[in-house]
Design a protein around this motif. Structure first.
Motif, PDB file in Angstrom:
ATOM      1  N   LEU A  12       0.866  -1.180   0.000  1.00  0.00           N
ATOM      2  CA  LEU A  12       0.000   0.000   0.000  1.00  0.00           C
ATOM      3  C   LEU A  12       0.903   1.231   0.000  1.00  0.00           C
ATOM      4  N   TYR A  13       0.891   1.964  -1.117  1.00  0.00           N
ATOM      5  CA  TYR A  13       1.749   3.139  -1.268  1.00  0.00           C
ATOM      6  C   TYR A  13       0.908   4.292  -1.792  1.00  0.00           C
ATOM      7  N   GLN A  14       0.816   5.354  -1.030  1.00  0.00           N
ATOM      8  CA  GLN A  14       0.035   6.544  -1.370  1.00  0.00           C
ATOM      9  C   GLN A  14      -1.412   6.183  -1.720  1.00  0.00           C
ATOM     10  N   GLY A  15      -2.001   5.287  -0.918  1.00  0.00           N
ATOM     11  CA  GLY A  15      -3.395   4.907  -1.081  1.00  0.00           C
ATOM     12  C   GLY A  15      -3.675   3.928  -2.204  1.00  0.00           C
ATOM     13  N   GLU A  16      -2.652   3.398  -2.833  1.00  0.00           N
ATOM     14  CA  GLU A  16      -2.820   2.478  -3.965  1.00  0.00           C
ATOM     15  C   GLU A  16      -2.152   1.143  -3.647  1.00  0.00           C
ATOM     16  N   LYS A  17      -2.857   0.031  -3.926  1.00  0.00           N
ATOM     17  CA  LYS A  17      -2.269  -1.307  -3.746  1.00  0.00           C
ATOM     18  C   LYS A  17      -1.465  -1.674  -4.979  1.00  0.00           C
ATOM     19  N   ILE A  18      -0.215  -2.055  -4.758  1.00  0.00           N
ATOM     20  CA  ILE A  18       0.703  -2.376  -5.852  1.00  0.00           C
ATOM     21  C   ILE A  18       1.286  -3.762  -5.600  1.00  0.00           C
ATOM     22  N   PRO A  19       1.192  -4.674  -6.573  1.00  0.00           N
ATOM     23  CA  PRO A  19       1.794  -6.002  -6.398  1.00  0.00           C
ATOM     24  C   PRO A  19       3.318  -5.908  -6.483  1.00  0.00           C
ATOM     25  N   CYS A  20       3.995  -6.704  -5.664  1.00  0.00           N
ATOM     26  CA  CYS A  20       5.463  -6.709  -5.709  1.00  0.00           C
ATOM     27  C   CYS A  20       5.977  -8.074  -5.265  1.00  0.00           C
ATOM     28  N   ALA A  21       7.256  -8.283  -5.449  1.00  0.00           N
ATOM     29  CA  ALA A  21       7.919  -9.504  -5.004  1.00  0.00           C
ATOM     30  C   ALA A  21       8.867  -9.139  -3.867  1.00  0.00           C
ATOM     31  N   VAL A  22       8.966 -10.008  -2.873  1.00  0.00           N
ATOM     32  CA  VAL A  22       9.858  -9.796  -1.739  1.00  0.00           C
ATOM     33  C   VAL A  22      11.030 -10.756  -1.883  1.00  0.00           C
ATOM     34  N   ARG A  23      12.229 -10.225  -1.779  1.00  0.00           N
ATOM     35  CA  ARG A  23      13.436 -11.036  -1.886  1.00  0.00           C
ATOM     36  C   ARG A  23      14.288 -10.858  -0.636  1.00  0.00           C
ATOM     37  N   PRO A  24      15.016 -11.891  -0.232  1.00  0.00           N
ATOM     38  CA  PRO A  24      15.888 -11.748   0.936  1.00  0.00           C
ATOM     39  C   PRO A  24      17.079 -10.856   0.605  1.00  0.00           C
ATOM     40  N   LEU A  25      17.601 -10.197   1.611  1.00  0.00           N
ATOM     41  CA  LEU A  25      18.780  -9.352   1.430  1.00  0.00           C
ATOM     42  C   LEU A  25      20.035 -10.204   1.442  1.00  0.00           C
ATOM     43  N   LYS A  26      21.028  -9.794   0.704  1.00  0.00           N
ATOM     44  CA  LYS A  26      22.308 -10.490   0.691  1.00  0.00           C
ATOM     45  C   LYS A  26      22.999 -10.288   2.036  1.00  0.00           C
ATOM     46  N   GLY A  27      23.608 -11.319   2.556  1.00  0.00           N
ATOM     47  CA  GLY A  27      24.320 -11.212   3.819  1.00  0.00           C
ATOM     48  C   GLY A  27      23.410 -11.191   5.033  1.00  0.00           C
ATOM     49  N   GLN A  28      22.176 -11.613   4.866  1.00  0.00           N
ATOM     50  CA  GLN A  28      21.216 -11.562   5.964  1.00  0.00           C
ATOM     51  C   GLN A  28      21.641 -12.471   7.121  1.00  0.00           C
ATOM     52  N   TRP A  29      22.194 -13.608   6.816  1.00  0.00           N
ATOM     53  CA  TRP A  29      22.589 -14.550   7.864  1.00  0.00           C
ATOM     54  C   TRP A  29      23.706 -13.958   8.723  1.00  0.00           C
ATOM     55  N   GLN A  30      24.699 -13.315   8.120  1.00  0.00           N
ATOM     56  CA  GLN A  30      25.782 -12.715   8.880  1.00  0.00           C
ATOM     57  C   GLN A  30      25.263 -11.567   9.756  1.00  0.00           C
ATOM     58  N   ALA A  31      24.318 -10.789   9.249  1.00  0.00           N
ATOM     59  CA  ALA A  31      23.767  -9.682  10.024  1.00  0.00           C
ATOM     60  C   ALA A  31      23.026 -10.208  11.248  1.00  0.00           C
ATOM     61  N   MET A  32      22.296 -11.297  11.103  1.00  0.00           N
ATOM     62  CA  MET A  32      21.548 -11.856  12.223  1.00  0.00           C
ATOM     63  C   MET A  32      22.498 -12.413  13.279  1.00  0.00           C
ATOM     64  N   ALA A  38      17.964  -7.750  10.793  1.00  0.00           N
ATOM     65  CA  ALA A  38      17.826  -7.955   9.352  1.00  0.00           C
ATOM     66  C   ALA A  38      16.406  -8.377   8.988  1.00  0.00           C
ATOM     67  N   GLN A  39      15.688  -9.005   9.911  1.00  0.00           N
ATOM     68  CA  GLN A  39      14.332  -9.450   9.604  1.00  0.00           C
ATOM     69  C   GLN A  39      13.384  -8.268   9.447  1.00  0.00           C
ATOM     70  N   ASP A  40      13.778  -7.096   9.895  1.00  0.00           N
ATOM     71  CA  ASP A  40      12.948  -5.905   9.747  1.00  0.00           C
ATOM     72  C   ASP A  40      13.256  -5.141   8.457  1.00  0.00           C
ATOM     73  N   THR A  41      14.153  -5.645   7.651  1.00  0.00           N
ATOM     74  CA  THR A  41      14.512  -5.010   6.383  1.00  0.00           C
ATOM     75  C   THR A  41      14.168  -5.954   5.237  1.00  0.00           C
ATOM     76  N   LEU A  42      13.474  -5.432   4.233  1.00  0.00           N
ATOM     77  CA  LEU A  42      13.053  -6.231   3.085  1.00  0.00           C
ATOM     78  C   LEU A  42      13.554  -5.600   1.797  1.00  0.00           C
ATOM     79  N   ARG A  43      13.713  -6.413   0.782  1.00  0.00           N
ATOM     80  CA  ARG A  43      14.013  -5.924  -0.564  1.00  0.00           C
ATOM     81  C   ARG A  43      12.796  -6.203  -1.426  1.00  0.00           C
ATOM     82  N   LEU A  44      12.215  -5.150  -1.967  1.00  0.00           N
ATOM     83  CA  LEU A  44      11.009  -5.267  -2.780  1.00  0.00           C
ATOM     84  C   LEU A  44      11.351  -5.055  -4.250  1.00  0.00           C
ATOM     85  N   LEU A  45      10.769  -5.873  -5.113  1.00  0.00           N
ATOM     86  CA  LEU A  45      10.866  -5.687  -6.556  1.00  0.00           C
ATOM     87  C   LEU A  45       9.525  -5.143  -7.013  1.00  0.00           C
ATOM     88  N   LEU A  46       9.525  -3.899  -7.464  1.00  0.00           N
ATOM     89  CA  LEU A  46       8.305  -3.164  -7.787  1.00  0.00           C
ATOM     90  C   LEU A  46       8.205  -2.916  -9.284  1.00  0.00           C
TER      91      LEU A  46
END
Length: 86
Positions: A12-32, A38-46
């Motif tokens: 939901l961005y500026q009152g509009e629903k937009i489909p997207c894909a969620v991908r894991p961040l690189k290096g997420q395991w090391q950050a955790m 790291a679980q609070d950060t997402l990479r979205l493909l819009l």
């Protein structure tokens, strides 16, 4: 670990629903391992036509997020977002 938060959602961005894909961040395991949230950060493909900038707020699965970084590619826009308070 690679499949953590991987899939398709609506944003939901500026009152509009937009489909997207969620991908894991690189290096997420090391950050955790080092205690970062790291679980609070997402990479979205819009969709490529979406106009999003760093600092913009949006909702992913009814949770508030703030855009940290945007990269434009020929077929899509990649945005890294971090969970924030309302």
């Amino acid at each position: 670990m690679r499949l953590f938060k991987r899939g398709r959602v609506s944003v939901l961005y500026q009152g509009e629903k937009i489909p997207c894909a969620v991908r894991p961040l690189k290096g997420q395991w090391q950050a955790m391992r080092h205690g970062e949230y790291a679980q609070d950060t997402l990479r979205l493909l819009l969709p490529w036509k979406m106009k999003i900038r760093p600092g913009d707020r949006l909702e992913v699965e009814e949770r508030p997020y703030r855009c940290l970084q945007v990269r434009c590619y020929p077929g899509h826009i990649q945005a890294d977002v971090q969970r924030c308070s309302r």
